[in-house]
Design an enzyme around this catalytic site. Sequence first.
Site, mmCIF file in Angstrom:
data_model
loop_
_atom_site.group_PDB
_atom_site.id
_atom_site.type_symbol
_atom_site.label_atom_id
_atom_site.label_comp_id
_atom_site.label_asym_id
_atom_site.label_seq_id
_atom_site.Cartn_x
_atom_site.Cartn_y
_atom_site.Cartn_z
ATOM 1 N NE ARG A 153 -12.732 -11.697 5.908
ATOM 2 C CZ ARG A 153 -13.686 -10.822 6.242
ATOM 3 N NH1 ARG A 153 -14.956 -11.142 6.085
ATOM 4 N NH2 ARG A 153 -13.357 -9.646 6.716
ATOM 5 C CG HIS A 172 -8.222 -10.266 -1.167
ATOM 6 N ND1 HIS A 172 -8.375 -11.502 -0.576
ATOM 7 C CD2 HIS A 172 -8.529 -9.362 -0.214
ATOM 8 C CE1 HIS A 172 -8.755 -11.342 0.679
ATOM 9 N NE2 HIS A 172 -8.861 -10.053 0.926
ATOM 10 C CE1 TYR A 231 -0.253 12.273 -1.360
ATOM 11 C CE2 TYR A 231 -1.429 11.301 0.477
ATOM 12 C CZ TYR A 231 -1.329 12.276 -0.501
ATOM 13 O OH TYR A 231 -2.279 13.249 -0.603
#
Length: 746
Positions: free
Chosen positions: A31, A77, A122
């Site tokens: 991570r 993931h 968007y």
Amino acid sequence: MNTQPNFEQIPLKDFAERSYLDYSMYVVLDRALPFLGDGLKPVQRRIIYAMSELGLDATAKPKKSARTVGDVIGKFHPHGDSACYEAMVLMAQPFSYRYPLINGQGNFGSPDDPKSFAAMRYTESRLTPFAELLLGELGQGTVEWTPNFDGTLQEPSWLPARVPNILLNGATGIAVGMATDIPPHNLREVVSACIRLLEDPDATLDDLCEHVRGPDFPTAAEIITPRHELRALYASGNGSVRARAVYTREDANIVITALPYQVSPAKVLEQIAAQMRAKKLPLLEDLRDESDHEKPIRLVLVPRSNRVDADELMQHLFATTDLEKSFRVNLNVIGLDGKPQVKNLRAILGEWLRFRIDTVTRRLSHRLDKIEHRLHLLEALRVVFLNVDEVIRIVRSEDEPKPVLMQRFALSEVQADYILETRLRQLARLEEMKLNAERDQLEQERARINVLLKSPAKLRGLIRDELRSDAEKYGDARRSPLIERQAAQALEQSALITAEPVTVVLSEKGWVRAAKGHDVDAAALGYREGDGFLAAARGRSTQQAIFIDSSGRSYSTPAHTLPSARGNGEPLTGRFTLPAGAQVQALTLGETQQKLVLASSAGYGFVATLEALSGRNKAGKQVINLDDGARVLEPAHVQDSARDRIVVATSAGHLLMFSVAELPELERGKGLKLIEIPKAKRGSEGETVVGIAVVAEGGAITLYAGQRKLGLKWSDLVAYGGARASRGGLLPRGLRGVDRIEAVTD
């Protein structure tokens, strides 16, 4: 029947310790920390790979970011979509990444607020050309593949980076018990250092620092860290880098054109405005943000006057705002051995070159296998061309032609399958010529690859040429100039203030204000209802204003912090804590070493410095011990203790002049008697001292008695000269009710 339990019993302490260690290793390796080879964390690697699988290369039409994020979290993931999208946005921000990996269309945040990006439904995105340096060799046997989280797909364990991305874009991350902070660097400088290390494996850290001169942030702010500190940083893998904003002068204004890395223009303006509101930055009149699309950073500072030293002002702002910022550096990465470690610059470059050599070796070996396989198939086609009639007969007549072909022409099973799958049109004469040319070309390529694989020197030469080509194609000039400077120091508050003439006005009710200039009629100013003029003092805005209350305590505050005389001012009780029932009775201004005479209406006084009256305590400090019923008189400034004279006037019309040198210099106390007042006439209703004035030799004073006033020149004052504590002379009958005395100033 099996009666054994299907669970394990272990002490809670052991379980908690093992679970925490497992979690820690997961955070460290999967991570928070980047892999040295490709410089990416797992989530970044999966985003880049998923976008390549979607065909979102630099020339493709961009797709909705939500599509990419969906593929990433659905295939590789399994974490939150918002965290994945944020990691994706970060790689698209040109102010966050030195060499962005993603080309974003839409609102992907701004330097003011990097997290102000639009929702992923968007925005659209695709890979940048630079990402090709991470993905270009992916399908060439260069990486190992591992199953995804549910075992249905394969994903690369790393990406075959052609350049040291670990240094180019840097990384930040917080794991369990460790962290990483790698600043970005310039591609051409890092590649130059890699080539130096390739050509000279014994190159020292100093040799490499000739190429990698320091970090190169996405902004044009100056890196002011000295060269020896940068060298120490690269030697240990730990340290800090200090960056400073860049500014220019446009007429009288100061224009900031570049900010340090990850510094928000809005935050800088807020920090400066906060100082201005607190009256800690009186040198500035105004500030504006004129940034636009063409000029992303343009902050305009308007000084109060042309006399303001812009360089000194900016030094102060560098020290007190984010216009100068220090960045921690911690070169902590996961090495090729899979272990996290803080490495120095030479170790990082050396290990990355081993990674690159291994990657190129894999790529060449993979290509060699492909060539061998193709030549093997071309050999089968050669057999067909030489024995085309026999091959056709066997295929037509035999029920199982494959084993017959293998036995008749000594073919492998792969060759036999290829012959059987060959189309008739490939047996034409023209096709035979093409195949012969292809065979010759492949044999040349095989020979070249064999030479490279057998010669480490030639392999390093290939890597060097590829690095140079990539640096030429994708590299650019350094953005962050390296200019050694000392860390900025904040200016003293007094140095920030423009020395302007001011008149401080005090009202009877204890309200104070400051008017610009000395030609101010304080008594004619407007006052609150029921209030009126009490005292005024002239000085400079850089000086301390001193107030003395009816208990003999003094209080101080910088004159420039007082409110403007355009209004009624503010009550001193808001700044100071006065004793119960006490009222401010006197006011003065001056420099800290200024001497002045402090006196009471009881006729006692002494010389003190203004510094002795100053202090930061809101409760003030006791300086004058007063008799019962006595009040504090307006202090009188002393210019030359040895030559100045003090003139003392009483309410009964007695006037005495004597040398200031006859008074002691004290920090606090009652002082000595100034003028003799008979016991019979003392007391609150009897004769008192109404005022004092200090005059230089040849000076003059003005006496006020109600509406009448009288000026006394030096020749007149000589007649009232005498020893301290004497009775002095009696004024003319019309001025024996004197209530105020002033020294005449030029």
